[in-house]
Design an enzyme around this catalytic site. Structure first.
Site, mmCIF file in Angstrom:
data_model
loop_
_atom_site.group_PDB
_atom_site.id
_atom_site.type_symbol
_atom_site.label_atom_id
_atom_site.label_comp_id
_atom_site.label_asym_id
_atom_site.label_seq_id
_atom_site.Cartn_x
_atom_site.Cartn_y
_atom_site.Cartn_z
ATOM 1 N N GLY A 22 0.681 -1.544 -0.417
ATOM 2 C CA GLY A 22 0.174 -0.139 -0.241
ATOM 3 C C GLY A 22 0.944 0.960 0.350
ATOM 4 N N GLY A 25 2.089 2.950 -5.448
ATOM 5 C CA GLY A 25 1.762 2.661 -7.219
ATOM 6 C C GLY A 25 0.134 2.570 -7.250
ATOM 7 N NE ARG A 74 9.066 -12.491 -0.264
ATOM 8 C CZ ARG A 74 10.091 -12.658 -1.047
ATOM 9 N NH1 ARG A 74 10.541 -13.451 -2.021
ATOM 10 N NH2 ARG A 74 10.874 -11.373 -0.358
ATOM 11 C CG PHE A 104 11.610 -10.342 -12.774
ATOM 12 C CD1 PHE A 104 11.865 -11.909 -13.203
ATOM 13 C CD2 PHE A 104 11.509 -10.864 -11.684
ATOM 14 C CE1 PHE A 104 11.757 -12.699 -12.671
ATOM 15 C CE2 PHE A 104 11.847 -11.522 -11.096
ATOM 16 C CZ PHE A 104 12.221 -12.837 -11.100
ATOM 17 C CE1 TYR A 154 0.332 -11.883 -15.266
ATOM 18 C CE2 TYR A 154 0.734 -10.384 -16.843
ATOM 19 C CZ TYR A 154 1.301 -11.122 -15.930
ATOM 20 O OH TYR A 154 2.284 -10.605 -14.834
ATOM 21 N NE ARG A 206 10.666 -4.566 -9.245
ATOM 22 C CZ ARG A 206 10.608 -3.769 -8.088
ATOM 23 N NH1 ARG A 206 9.749 -2.544 -8.709
ATOM 24 N NH2 ARG A 206 10.949 -3.244 -7.913
HETATM 25 C C1 HXC Z 1 15.902 -11.913 -14.060
HETATM 26 C C2 HXC Z 1 15.495 -11.997 -11.935
HETATM 27 C C3 HXC Z 1 15.304 -10.665 -11.445
HETATM 28 C C4 HXC Z 1 14.725 -10.304 -12.594
HETATM 29 C C5 HXC Z 1 15.690 -10.880 -9.527
HETATM 30 N N1 HXC Z 1 16.381 -12.363 -10.435
HETATM 31 N N2 HXC Z 1 15.288 -9.925 -10.329
HETATM 32 N N3 HXC Z 1 15.934 -12.766 -12.417
HETATM 33 N N4 HXC Z 1 15.355 -11.061 -14.175
HETATM 34 N N5 HXC Z 1 14.860 -8.908 -13.924
HETATM 35 C C6 HXC Z 1 16.452 -13.168 -9.465
HETATM 36 C C7 HXC Z 1 17.771 -12.657 -9.199
HETATM 37 O O1 HXC Z 1 18.850 -12.547 -9.298
HETATM 38 C C8 HXC Z 1 17.460 -14.216 -7.392
HETATM 39 O O2 HXC Z 1 17.850 -15.332 -7.984
HETATM 40 C C9 HXC Z 1 16.130 -14.214 -7.303
HETATM 41 O O3 HXC Z 1 15.325 -13.611 -8.189
HETATM 42 C C10 HXC Z 1 15.665 -13.145 -5.775
HETATM 43 O O4 HXC Z 1 15.939 -12.236 -6.132
HETATM 44 P P1 HXC Z 1 16.125 -11.465 -5.017
HETATM 45 O O5 HXC Z 1 16.447 -9.694 -5.537
HETATM 46 O O6 HXC Z 1 16.887 -11.747 -4.310
HETATM 47 O O7 HXC Z 1 14.061 -10.801 -4.634
HETATM 48 P P2 HXC Z 1 13.914 -10.711 -3.263
HETATM 49 O O8 HXC Z 1 14.655 -9.123 -2.914
HETATM 50 O O9 HXC Z 1 12.967 -10.903 -2.621
HETATM 51 O O10 HXC Z 1 12.412 -8.965 -4.996
HETATM 52 C C11 HXC Z 1 12.004 -9.556 -4.917
HETATM 53 C C12 HXC Z 1 11.829 -9.005 -6.917
HETATM 54 C C13 HXC Z 1 11.700 -7.608 -6.939
HETATM 55 C C14 HXC Z 1 10.361 -9.278 -7.792
HETATM 56 C C15 HXC Z 1 12.715 -9.805 -7.849
HETATM 57 O O11 HXC Z 1 11.640 -7.448 -8.511
HETATM 58 C C16 HXC Z 1 10.546 -7.163 -6.444
HETATM 59 O O12 HXC Z 1 10.940 -6.690 -4.955
HETATM 60 N N6 HXC Z 1 9.996 -6.779 -6.673
HETATM 61 C C17 HXC Z 1 8.754 -5.937 -5.776
HETATM 62 C C18 HXC Z 1 7.942 -4.849 -7.120
HETATM 63 C C19 HXC Z 1 7.075 -5.557 -8.376
HETATM 64 O O13 HXC Z 1 7.554 -6.346 -8.542
HETATM 65 N N7 HXC Z 1 6.555 -4.717 -8.797
HETATM 66 C C20 HXC Z 1 6.091 -4.694 -9.909
HETATM 67 C C21 HXC Z 1 4.668 -5.109 -9.635
HETATM 68 S S1 HXC Z 1 3.964 -5.601 -11.497
HETATM 69 P P3 HXC Z 1 18.935 -15.522 -7.855
HETATM 70 O O14 HXC Z 1 19.121 -17.428 -8.236
HETATM 71 O O15 HXC Z 1 20.100 -14.747 -8.376
HETATM 72 O O16 HXC Z 1 19.191 -16.100 -6.150
HETATM 73 C C22 HXC Z 1 2.655 -6.368 -11.849
HETATM 74 C C23 HXC Z 1 2.364 -6.099 -12.957
HETATM 75 C C24 HXC Z 1 1.273 -7.653 -14.304
HETATM 76 O O17 HXC Z 1 2.482 -7.875 -11.261
HETATM 77 C C25 HXC Z 1 0.499 -7.199 -14.969
HETATM 78 C C26 HXC Z 1 0.769 -6.249 -15.910
HETATM 79 C C27 HXC Z 1 -0.625 -5.514 -16.891
HETATM 80 P P1 NAP Z 2 4.658 -1.467 -7.254
HETATM 81 O O1 NAP Z 2 3.676 -0.506 -7.000
HETATM 82 O O2 NAP Z 2 5.853 -2.149 -7.166
HETATM 83 O O3 NAP Z 2 3.314 -2.243 -5.708
HETATM 84 C C1 NAP Z 2 3.963 -3.608 -5.733
HETATM 85 C C2 NAP Z 2 4.008 -3.241 -4.103
HETATM 86 O O4 NAP Z 2 4.281 -5.030 -3.115
HETATM 87 C C3 NAP Z 2 4.789 -2.718 -3.799
HETATM 88 O O5 NAP Z 2 4.465 -1.524 -2.763
HETATM 89 C C4 NAP Z 2 6.082 -3.618 -2.474
HETATM 90 O O6 NAP Z 2 6.430 -2.981 -1.471
HETATM 91 C C5 NAP Z 2 5.046 -4.554 -2.194
HETATM 92 N N1 NAP Z 2 5.638 -5.874 -1.943
HETATM 93 C C6 NAP Z 2 6.519 -6.088 -3.373
HETATM 94 N N2 NAP Z 2 7.182 -7.497 -2.497
HETATM 95 C C7 NAP Z 2 6.915 -8.100 -1.139
HETATM 96 C C8 NAP Z 2 6.596 -8.422 -0.468
HETATM 97 N N3 NAP Z 2 7.265 -9.590 -0.375
HETATM 98 N N4 NAP Z 2 6.269 -8.182 0.912
HETATM 99 C C9 NAP Z 2 5.387 -7.120 1.240
HETATM 100 N N5 NAP Z 2 5.117 -6.349 0.007
HETATM 101 C C10 NAP Z 2 5.420 -6.262 -0.303
HETATM 102 O O7 NAP Z 2 3.299 -1.412 -9.029
HETATM 103 P P2 NAP Z 2 1.926 -1.621 -8.671
HETATM 104 O O8 NAP Z 2 1.584 -1.165 -10.272
HETATM 105 O O9 NAP Z 2 1.170 -0.679 -8.467
HETATM 106 O O10 NAP Z 2 1.452 -3.380 -8.620
HETATM 107 C C11 NAP Z 2 -0.125 -3.627 -7.436
HETATM 108 C C12 NAP Z 2 -0.704 -4.650 -7.597
HETATM 109 O O11 NAP Z 2 -1.804 -4.777 -9.130
HETATM 110 C C13 NAP Z 2 0.043 -5.710 -8.196
HETATM 111 O O12 NAP Z 2 -0.625 -6.948 -7.919
HETATM 112 C C14 NAP Z 2 0.512 -5.590 -9.700
HETATM 113 O O13 NAP Z 2 0.220 -7.467 -9.762
HETATM 114 C C15 NAP Z 2 -0.971 -5.534 -10.081
HETATM 115 N N6 NAP Z 2 -1.344 -5.158 -11.506
HETATM 116 C C16 NAP Z 2 -0.423 -3.917 -11.967
HETATM 117 C C17 NAP Z 2 -0.034 -3.630 -13.500
HETATM 118 C C18 NAP Z 2 -0.233 -2.331 -14.265
HETATM 119 O O14 NAP Z 2 -0.204 -1.976 -15.200
HETATM 120 N N7 NAP Z 2 0.250 -1.533 -12.829
HETATM 121 C C19 NAP Z 2 -1.329 -4.123 -14.478
HETATM 122 C C20 NAP Z 2 -1.612 -5.841 -13.908
HETATM 123 C C21 NAP Z 2 -1.731 -5.929 -12.586
HETATM 124 P P3 NAP Z 2 7.956 -2.995 -0.709
HETATM 125 O O15 NAP Z 2 8.870 -2.811 -2.019
HETATM 126 O O16 NAP Z 2 8.110 -2.097 -0.238
HETATM 127 O O17 NAP Z 2 8.332 -4.541 -0.034
#
Ligand code: HXC
Ligand code: NAP
Length: 287
Positions: A22, A25, A74, A104, A154, A206
């Site tokens: 929360g 985004g 988690r 990603f 998806y 990402r």
């Molecule tokens: C390949 C990757 C990677 C990448 C990390 N890894 N990023 N592999 N490509 N871009 C690998 C690392 O090398 C590692 O593997 C493992 O993943 C874990 O990485 P960590 O960095 O230790 O993980 P963590 O700190 O838990 O971070 C989680 C994360 C990160 C998912 C990797 O991106 C994150 O914190 N994301 C949170 C916010 C987010 O993703 N928001 C977008 C949501 S958008 P190894 O083997 O090296 O140990 C969304 C939209 C959907 O969902 C629909 C759109 C239309």
């Molecule tokens: P975002 O800003 O990156 O939101 C993701 C949030 O999840 C961040 O605030 C992040 O905060 C939190 N998060 C990630 N890992 C976490 C963990 N292990 N524990 C607790 N919190 C965690 O991206 P967003 O675009 O607003 O996405 C929000 C939702 O919309 C997601 O479910 C996404 O799949 C969905 N969605 C987005 C789009 C789009 O176009 N933007 C489209 C379809 C669906 P921390 O890094 O501080 O943990």
């Protein structure tokens, strides 16, 4: 009109709602609108400084009350701690938005098993963790509750290059529909929203890194020709969290400007045919 709030004043008055992810985004946008409608807001994610900054901003913008609590979705014990802290502060929790996600882009064969687990654990396990912990609490206390899961389109089509996310979101959709039936007897409603492209720093950085954003403008894939406005999503979220949707249960509302159907329809690519070509085809048919 679509950039304005649509629910009546106080539609969420006296409700306490937890929004995972929360601080940024779409989670932040939904939380802000819940506050404007009178709710207390609990925001949680891993980064406390981000949550604290958002708390100050949202309280100043809305006059509402925001509780920031750090947690990794988690880890079940951390999730239980968030719920306990929320109840200590506000007396009870009425709603949960499972919005936190990790994602990603990558060819699947390039991913390590840890990378796959990272995404699946945040999205699917994080959602089941919060839903289970809060659901148990509601059922024990004989209290009604509302769960809203944020999926994507998806979740039902699947998608290459975001396979861990697709698997996890499909699981969340199954959870939504399963619990909608199983927990309805406890007064717990479970729904989902499937957004199409909505610009956020987290998703865009990402999913469209580097100059991908220029090369693959997401708006071009949307029949309505634009990306989503955060308020449009917040409007649906507030409706689903409010009593106005008291008879809506197990539903997934898609808000994507028609994007996924465009990809699905067999002949939708015929939009490339120009009026002159249609004229030619017509004269050939008549001939
Ligand atoms: C390949 C990757 C990677 C990448 C990390 N890894 N990023 N592999 N490509 N871009 C690998 C690392 O090398 C590692 O593997 C493992 O993943 C874990 O990485 P960590 O960095 O230790 O993980 P963590 O700190 O838990 O971070 C989680 C994360 C990160 C998912 C990797 O991106 C994150 O914190 N994301 C949170 C916010 C987010 O993703 N928001 C977008 C949501 S958008 P190894 O083997 O090296 O140990 C969304 C939209 C959907 O969902 C629909 C759109 C239309
Ligand atoms: P975002 O800003 O990156 O939101 C993701 C949030 O999840 C961040 O605030 C992040 O905060 C939190 N998060 C990630 N890992 C976490 C963990 N292990 N524990 C607790 N919190 C965690 O991206 P967003 O675009 O607003 O996405 C929000 C939702 O919309 C997601 O479910 C996404 O799949 C969905 N969605 C987005 C789009 C789009 O176009 N933007 C489209 C379809 C669906 P921390 O890094 O501080 O943990």
């Amino acid at each position: 009109m679509h950039k304005q709030g649509m629910l009546r004043e106080n539609a969420l008055k006296d409700q306490t709602i937890i929004v995972t992810g929360g601080g940024t985004g779409l989670g932040r946008a939904m939380g802000k609108y819940f506050l404007e409608l009178g709710a207390n807001l609990v925001i949680t994610s891993r980064k406390l400084p981000v949550l604290e900054k958002t708390k100050l901003e949202l309280e100043a913008e809305t006059g509402g009350s925001v509780l920031p609590v750090a947690c990794d979705v988690r880890h079940y014990e951390e999730v239980e701690e968030v719920i306990k802290t929320a109840i200590d502060s506000y007396g009870q929790v009425n709603g949960l938005v499972n919005n936190a996600a990790g994602n990603f882009i990558s060819p699947t064969e390039r991913l390590s098993h840890r990378a796959v687990s990272a995404v699946i654990d945040i999205v699917l396990k994080g959602t089941t963790n919060f839903t289970l912990a809060l659901g148990k609490q509601w059922i024990d206390q004989q209290q009604k509750g509302t769960v809203l899961n944020i999926v994507t389109t998806y979740a039902w089509t699947g998608s290459g290059y975001v396979v861990p996310s697709a698997c996890a979101k499909a699981g969340v959709l199954a959870l939504t529909r399963s619990l909608a039936v199983e927990w309805a007897k406890y007064g717990i409603r479970t729904n989902a929203i499937a957004p199409g492209p909505f610009p956020t720093e987290g998703a865009w950085s990402r999913l469209l890194p580097g100059d991908l954003q220029k090369k693959f403008d997401p708006a071009q894939h949307v029949p309505l020709g634009r990306v989503g406005e955060h308020q449009e999503l917040a409007n649906i979220a507030a409706y689903l969290m409010s009593e106005y949707s008291a008879y809506v249960n197990g539903e997934v509302i898609t808000i994507d400007g028609g994007e996924w159907l465009k990809g699905a329809g067999e002949f939708n690519h015929l939009e490339m045919v120009t009026p002159q070509m249609w004229d030619m085809l017509e004269s050939m048919r008549k001939g």
